[in-house]
Design an enzyme around this catalytic site. Structure first.
Site, short mmCIF file in Angstrom:
data_model
loop_
_atom_site.label_atom_id
_atom_site.label_comp_id
_atom_site.label_asym_id
_atom_site.label_seq_id
_atom_site.Cartn_x
_atom_site.Cartn_y
_atom_site.Cartn_z
CB SER A 185 -0.89 0.06 1.25
OG SER A 185 -1.66 -1.09 1.38
CB THR B 139 -2.46 4.37 3.78
OG1 THR B 139 -2.78 4.03 2.45
CG2 THR B 139 -2.17 5.85 3.89
CB THR C 11 -0.91 6.00 0.48
OG1 THR C 11 -1.64 4.82 0.15
CG2 THR C 11 -1.46 7.14 -0.35
NE ARG D 185 -8.38 7.40 -5.21
CZ ARG D 185 -7.93 7.16 -4.00
NH1 ARG D 185 -6.65 7.03 -3.78
NH2 ARG D 185 -8.76 7.05 -2.99
CB VAL D 186 -4.91 12.53 -6.31
CG1 VAL D 186 -4.35 13.05 -5.00
CG2 VAL D 186 -3.86 12.63 -7.41
N GLY D 187 -5.82 10.37 -3.89
CA GLY D 187 -6.67 10.15 -2.72
C GLY D 187 -6.53 11.25 -1.68
CG ASP D 188 -7.37 10.06 2.31
OD1 ASP D 188 -7.02 9.18 1.50
OD2 ASP D 188 -7.38 9.88 3.55
CB THR E 248 -5.74 4.88 6.97
OG1 THR E 248 -5.47 3.83 6.03
CG2 THR E 248 -6.37 4.28 8.20
N GLY E 249 -7.92 4.56 4.79
CA GLY E 249 -9.15 3.96 4.25
C GLY E 249 -9.52 4.60 2.93
N GLY F 86 -10.18 7.06 0.54
CA GLY F 86 -9.89 8.48 0.56
C GLY F 86 -11.03 9.37 0.10
C1 SD4 Z 1 -6.36 6.44 -0.42
N1 SD4 Z 1 -6.48 6.65 1.97
O1 SD4 Z 1 -5.61 6.57 -1.37
C2 SD4 Z 1 -5.76 6.01 0.92
C3 SD4 Z 1 -5.79 4.50 0.97
C4 SD4 Z 1 -5.50 3.91 2.31
O2 SD4 Z 1 -4.84 2.16 3.57
O3 SD4 Z 1 -5.58 4.53 3.34
N2 SD4 Z 1 -5.14 2.66 2.39
O4 SD4 Z 1 -7.57 6.61 -0.49
#
Ligand code: SD4
Length: 316
Positions: free
Chosen positions: A75, A177, A195, A205-208, A228-229, A231
């Protein structure tokens, strides 16, 4: 030096007036490192920096570089699972005790995006650099281009391509992450988050995680938070900023994490996805909460490291 009585007065006042906690010159709680998921090695690297009197900023950078370089961590960084097109694209951000921040998004071929994020913070006039521009900046700063797609991550992607169904499902991908917060012996706070994002995400794609206020936020007067999780859920609610603002209003880190998670649950479809928040305040209290059970976090303090499981909305 802060005596016990003054410490207690400041601590109790801080509930009413959080910004009164640990005024300059006061003594902070013991150095502390917390991180999302099971990360004892990362915490140990951060702790080693704090033990020799280093800044929290140095600690969080050193800490999260451990999973970034670990090919078995799918991750983060090297070994991260790629997007649908087979590209490993990395997101990271860092924030120090003065409120300085640096971030990189959609960065390819650089093993330590957190160190590039720090360079953005310290050596560029900007907060966030993305994609090719971030890569060019990294190379100009002396970072080396490397192939980050390991044989096993490539094999997993090729297997995924057979069905190419995209649906982030709780723990179907190893969530790892890393969001890390540290408090140094001066009582200063910093945080880092890094991450490879969601496995098999759309290209671009870009996450949080690299978004200041979503994946990470630190306010040295109040505390810090990371997420985490999935995003998308965190970004829509400015999750980490929300946690810190709730602490500013007097919530404990635990209450703040719970309230931020409930904000997501109230408005968004959460049944099949995970989000976890982790926070600390200036007093060194720690809080963690997630939507689904199974969100672990690692706390290092006073020479001891513990991996704990957060309470969750859907758990017992
Ligand atoms: C995301 N928050 O890119 C991250 C993924 C993540 O454990 O937390 N994975 O959305």
């Amino acid at each position: 030096m802060l005596n016990r009585r003054r410490f207690l007065t400041l601590s109790s006042l801080s509930g009413l007036f959080p910004s009164l906690a640990f005024q300059p010159g006061s003594v902070a709680p013991a150095p502390l490192v917390i991180s999302t998921w099971k990360q004892p090695k990362a915490n140990a690297a951060a702790q080693a920096v704090l033990d020799r009197g280093g800044r929290a900023l140095e600690a969080v950078e050193a800490g999260v570089r451990i999973p970034e370089a670990d090919p078995n961590d799918t991750s983060v960084g090297y070994g991260g699972l790629p997007d649908r097109d087979g590209r490993v694209t990395l997101d990271a951000c860092i924030m120090d005790e003065k409120g300085n921040a640096g971030s990189v998004t959609y960065l390819e071929k650089i093993m330590h995006p957190i160190s590039v994020a720090r360079a953005v913070m310290e050596k560029s006039p900007h907060v966030m650099l993305s994609g090719e521009g971030a890569l060019a900046f990294a190379l100009a700063q002396g970072f080396k281009k490397e192939n980050l797609l390991t044989k096993s991550s490539e094999a997993a992607w090729r297997e995924w391509l057979k069905t190419a169904k995209y649906k982030p499902i709780i723990n179907i991908e190893r969530h790892d992450t890393i969001g890390m917060l540290a408090m140094d012996s001066k009582g200063d706070l910093s945080g880092a988050c890094t991450t490879s994002g969601l496995a098999y995400k759309m290209n671009g794609r870009v996450g949080d995680s690299p978004i200041i206020g979503a994946g990470l936020f630190v306010d040295n007067e109040i505390g810090g938070a990371c997420a985490t999780g999935l995003g998308e859920l965190v970004m829509r609610t400015c999750g980490s900023f929300l946690v810190v603002e709730l602490m500013r209003q007097g919530r404990s880190p635990q209450q703040a994490c719970e309230e931020a998670a409930l904000r997501i649950v109230k408005k968004q479809d959460y049944k099949e996805v995970q989000v976890g928040f982790l926070a600390t305040n200036r007093q060194g209290e720690v809080g963690a909460y997630s939507i689904q059970p199974g969100f672990s976090y690692t706390v290092s303090r006073g020479g001891k490291t513990e991996v704990l499981e957060a309470k969750s909305f859907l758990g017992k």
